[in-house]
Write a protein that holds these residues in place. Structure first.
Motif, mmCIF file in Angstrom:
data_model
loop_
_atom_site.group_PDB
_atom_site.id
_atom_site.type_symbol
_atom_site.label_atom_id
_atom_site.label_comp_id
_atom_site.label_asym_id
_atom_site.label_seq_id
_atom_site.Cartn_x
_atom_site.Cartn_y
_atom_site.Cartn_z
ATOM 1 N N UNK A 191 -12.233 -6.282 -12.385
ATOM 2 C CA UNK A 191 -13.059 -5.080 -12.515
ATOM 3 C C UNK A 191 -13.162 -4.331 -11.186
ATOM 4 N N UNK A 192 -13.674 -3.127 -11.246
ATOM 5 C CA UNK A 192 -13.911 -2.239 -10.097
ATOM 6 C C UNK A 192 -12.591 -1.708 -9.528
ATOM 7 N N UNK A 193 -11.722 -2.613 -9.072
ATOM 8 C CA UNK A 193 -10.393 -2.219 -8.601
ATOM 9 C C UNK A 193 -9.430 -3.345 -8.930
ATOM 10 N N UNK A 194 -8.347 -3.047 -9.663
ATOM 11 C CA UNK A 194 -7.416 -4.098 -10.057
ATOM 12 C C UNK A 194 -6.571 -4.549 -8.869
ATOM 13 N N UNK A 195 -5.877 -5.665 -9.050
ATOM 14 C CA UNK A 195 -5.109 -6.254 -7.963
ATOM 15 C C UNK A 195 -3.959 -5.392 -7.475
ATOM 16 N N UNK A 196 -3.324 -4.646 -8.380
ATOM 17 C CA UNK A 196 -2.203 -3.796 -7.979
ATOM 18 C C UNK A 196 -2.690 -2.684 -7.061
ATOM 19 N N UNK A 197 -3.764 -2.005 -7.464
ATOM 20 C CA UNK A 197 -4.314 -0.921 -6.639
ATOM 21 C C UNK A 197 -4.771 -1.444 -5.290
ATOM 22 N N UNK A 198 -5.418 -2.614 -5.310
ATOM 23 C CA UNK A 198 -5.881 -3.198 -4.061
ATOM 24 C C UNK A 198 -4.706 -3.584 -3.168
ATOM 25 N N UNK A 199 -3.640 -4.117 -3.777
ATOM 26 C CA UNK A 199 -2.457 -4.507 -2.998
ATOM 27 C C UNK A 199 -1.830 -3.302 -2.312
ATOM 28 N N UNK A 200 -1.723 -2.195 -3.043
ATOM 29 C CA UNK A 200 -1.159 -0.978 -2.455
ATOM 30 C C UNK A 200 -1.983 -0.526 -1.252
ATOM 31 N N UNK A 201 -3.299 -0.547 -1.405
ATOM 32 C CA UNK A 201 -4.186 -0.113 -0.328
ATOM 33 C C UNK A 201 -4.109 -1.050 0.866
ATOM 34 N N UNK A 202 -4.135 -2.336 0.592
ATOM 35 C CA UNK A 202 -4.129 -3.329 1.671
ATOM 36 C C UNK A 202 -2.803 -3.319 2.417
ATOM 37 N N UNK A 203 -1.701 -3.173 1.708
ATOM 38 C CA UNK A 203 -0.396 -3.151 2.375
ATOM 39 C C UNK A 203 -0.258 -1.924 3.280
ATOM 40 N N UNK A 204 -0.942 -0.847 2.924
ATOM 41 C CA UNK A 204 -0.917 0.355 3.766
ATOM 42 C C UNK A 204 -1.820 0.188 4.986
ATOM 43 N N UNK A 205 -3.011 -0.367 4.776
ATOM 44 C CA UNK A 205 -3.983 -0.488 5.858
ATOM 45 C C UNK A 205 -3.713 -1.679 6.760
ATOM 46 N N UNK A 206 -3.244 -2.780 6.168
ATOM 47 C CA UNK A 206 -3.040 -4.026 6.922
ATOM 48 C C UNK A 206 -1.662 -4.604 6.594
ATOM 49 N N UNK A 207 -0.592 -3.980 7.072
ATOM 50 C CA UNK A 207 0.767 -4.388 6.695
ATOM 51 C C UNK A 207 1.139 -5.806 7.113
ATOM 52 N N UNK A 208 0.416 -6.386 8.068
ATOM 53 C CA UNK A 208 0.737 -7.749 8.502
ATOM 54 C C UNK A 208 0.250 -8.798 7.509
ATOM 55 N N UNK A 209 -0.669 -8.421 6.630
ATOM 56 C CA UNK A 209 -1.221 -9.369 5.654
ATOM 57 C C UNK A 209 -0.290 -9.472 4.451
ATOM 58 N N UNK A 210 0.070 -10.679 4.108
ATOM 59 C CA UNK A 210 0.956 -10.914 2.969
ATOM 60 C C UNK A 210 0.109 -11.074 1.701
ATOM 61 N N UNK A 211 0.555 -10.468 0.612
ATOM 62 C CA UNK A 211 -0.205 -10.489 -0.643
ATOM 63 C C UNK A 211 0.572 -11.250 -1.711
ATOM 64 N N UNK A 212 -0.107 -12.218 -2.342
ATOM 65 C CA UNK A 212 0.454 -12.950 -3.475
ATOM 66 C C UNK A 212 -0.425 -12.667 -4.680
ATOM 67 N N UNK A 213 0.161 -12.168 -5.757
ATOM 68 C CA UNK A 213 -0.598 -11.823 -6.950
ATOM 69 C C UNK A 213 -0.639 -12.989 -7.924
ATOM 70 N N UNK A 214 -1.817 -13.193 -8.510
ATOM 71 C CA UNK A 214 -2.029 -14.262 -9.491
ATOM 72 C C UNK A 214 -2.115 -13.658 -10.891
ATOM 73 N N UNK A 215 -1.538 -14.348 -11.873
ATOM 74 C CA UNK A 215 -1.584 -13.856 -13.243
ATOM 75 C C UNK A 215 -1.577 -15.033 -14.215
ATOM 76 N N UNK A 216 -2.020 -14.774 -15.433
ATOM 77 C CA UNK A 216 -2.025 -15.822 -16.459
ATOM 78 C C UNK A 216 -0.827 -15.717 -17.383
ATOM 79 N N UNK A 217 -0.022 -14.654 -17.224
ATOM 80 C CA UNK A 217 1.123 -14.454 -18.123
ATOM 81 C C UNK A 217 2.158 -13.582 -17.447
#
Length: 221
Positions: free
Chosen positions: A66-92
């Motif tokens: 809720x509030x902000x999904x993981x994809x939108x957050x990943x896009x924002x974080x990769x732009x603001x903090x490119x050194x941070x690596x993002x791994x997405x979790x999913x159930x399917x």
């Protein structure tokens, strides 16, 4: 914080709107002496705030929140903090989410059913510069996006012999360290080759290298 081996522990932030998932991941990682969970959250908005406040090495984040999904957050974080690596979790397996995550520059996709051992191994692989994808999503990615029709006119991209060797190993999901061991070179040399390959292919992540290389028929089998 130092790990038991004397090196810096991998700092991880976990964000998922399911309390049980967050607790399970905390339990899974508790036995890894070189991994430390430094913060947890429940929304994509919290993910962005936590990354800014805590400067983790890796953000593990649910795709659907809720509030902000993981994809939108990943896009924002990769732009603001490119050194941070993002791994997405999913159930399917979710084609659209995987493609969106790919374009956002994430370092991998893991099913929430991933075993504790594979979860720990995956985080270490990502920290080493690799890409991690659970077997289910891997099969879908290969079938739908990697094994795509070859262009009628082959695009010529000049790789050195060593760059081609590194590219082939990248496409087999080897980490920088593993590539260095197989080619008997320094890991820093491998990183330099990977950077050059990304530049020549016009992409910004290792996962995009794999996709682009298969699209252009540049991988030797």
């Amino acid at each position: 914080m130092m790990s038991e081996s004397g090196g810096e522990a991998i700092r991880v932030v976990v964000v998922d709107d399911d309390d049980l998932v967050r607790e399970n991941i905390r339990t899974y990682l508790a036995g890894a002496p070189d991994i430390e969970i430094v913060g947890t959250g429940a929304t994509g908005f919290e993910a962005t705030r936590l990354v800014g406040d805590l400067a983790p090495d890796i953000l593990m984040m649910d795709i659907r929140m809720p509030v902000m999904d993981g994809i939108s957050a990943a896009e924002q974080i990769r732009q603001l903090y490119p050194a941070v690596k993002v791994v997405l979790l999913t159930t399917f397996d979710d084609d659209d989410a995987m493609l969106a995550g790919l374009h956002a520059g994430v370092s991998g996709f893991l099913l929430k059913s991933t075993s504790p051992e594979d979860l720990v191994h995956g985080l270490r692989q990502v920290m080493d510069g690799g890409t991690v994808v659970s077997p289910g999503p891997t099969a879908r990615l290969v079938r739908d996006y990697l094994v795509s029709p070859q262009p009628t006119e082959r695009i010529e991209i000049e790789f050195s012999m060593r760059e081609q060797e590194v590219l082939d190993l990248l496409c087999q999901a080897y980490t920088n360290q593993e590539i260095a061991e197989r080619l008997f070179v320094r890991e820093s040399t491998v990183k330099s080759h990977v950077s050059s390959i990304m530049t020549k292919l016009g992409v910004s992540s290792r996962l995009k290298v794999v996709v682009r290389a298969h699209e252009l028929g540049l991988v030797r089998h």
